[in-house]
Design an enzyme around this catalytic site. Structure first.
Site, PDB file in Angstrom:
ATOM      1  CD  GLN A 130     -30.347  -9.116  12.761  1.00  0.00           C
ATOM      2  OE1 GLN A 130     -30.007  -7.945  12.612  1.00  0.00           O
ATOM      3  NE2 GLN A 130     -31.547  -9.460  13.207  1.00  0.00           N
ATOM      4  CB  ALA A 133     -24.534 -11.134   8.806  1.00  0.00           C
ATOM      5  CE1 TYR A 134     -21.516  -3.514  11.992  1.00  0.00           C
ATOM      6  CE2 TYR A 134     -20.287  -4.750  13.648  1.00  0.00           C
ATOM      7  CZ  TYR A 134     -20.578  -3.560  13.010  1.00  0.00           C
ATOM      8  OH  TYR A 134     -19.930  -2.408  13.386  1.00  0.00           O
ATOM      9  CB  VAL A 135     -18.183  -9.966  12.533  1.00  0.00           C
ATOM     10  CG1 VAL A 135     -16.700 -10.327  12.473  1.00  0.00           C
ATOM     11  CG2 VAL A 135     -18.559  -9.467  13.924  1.00  0.00           C
ATOM     12  CE  LYS A 138     -19.359  -1.799   9.681  1.00  0.00           C
ATOM     13  NZ  LYS A 138     -19.458  -0.528   8.927  1.00  0.00           N
TER      14      LYS A 138
END
Length: 222
Positions: A130, A133-135, A138
């Protein structure tokens, strides 16, 4: 006085931003997912619009923000939301908002990102899919915005905290991220300072808690 569209108005940064905009005498339209969230925008002095960013299109969003002078993207899927929603919200909703701004003729666009997302080693800070995926979401959203042709500013805070802001930050192309943190209230105040300074267009900065007054930090780099 500017009229500002806040994408993700009911998020924690969005709520702080509404208070800052109200105090600064700016008008705002808050885009929120739930009906009760849109009603909260009214209570904070703005116009609330209920829209699910994962289930709408650019034309509908453009209609909701038409007449605004600037867009601030603060939306995020949030912790524990799963890998897929990192892509549909943190990336997809940002791209959608850029398209809506273009369709509505709004050139000014400020995006809240995260410190270090262009650094490949950031993906290994938290060994979790997760987080990765976030990095990536963004990072890719920022790249899309930079190529949009809009008058963009990207703010990349370190770890966000609750509580009162200090009004003091460090703002630079890159800051020391080790143990760095910043109150959401200070991020919101920085957004307002950026909105009020046309020289911030085309700039990307990291920010964290520091020792320089916000307006001074923004003016110094603009």
């Amino acid at each position: 006085m500017a009229r500002v569209a806040i994408i993700g108005a009911h998020g924690k940064v969005g709520q702080e931003l509404m208070r800052e905009l109200y105090d600064a005498g700016h008008d705002f339209v808050g885009i929120a997912r739930g009906e009760e969230h849109a009603e909260d925008v009214f209570r904070l002095g703005g116009e609330g619009v209920r829209l699910d960013l994962e289930a709408t299109d650019a034309a509908t969003l453009a209609q909701a923000i038409e007449g605004c002078d600037a867009v601030v993207f603060t939306a995020g899927a949030g912790g524990g939301s799963g890998v897929e929603r990192k892509r549909t919200v943190d990336y997809g909703a940002s791209v959608l908002s850029v398209q809506a701004a273009q369709a509505a003729g709004i050139r000014r666009f400020i995006q809240i990102s995260a410190a270090g997302v262009d650094d490949p080693t950031t993906e290994t800070v938290v060994p979790d899919e997760q987080w990765v995926a976030y990095v990536r979401a963004k990072r890719d959203a920022d790249a899309e915005l930079r190529s949009s042709g809009l008058d963009w500013t990207i703010l990349r805070p370190t770890t966000l905290t609750t509580g009162e802001g200090t009004g003091l930050i460090e703002l630079a192309e890159s800051v020391d991220r080790a143990n760095g943190s910043i109150a959401r209230a200070d991020v919101a105040a920085t957004i307002v300072a950026v909105l009020d300074n046309a020289g911030t267009a085309g700039k990307q900065w990291e920010l964290t808690g520091g020792s320089t007054p916000i307006a001074e930090a923004v003016a110094r780099l603009s």
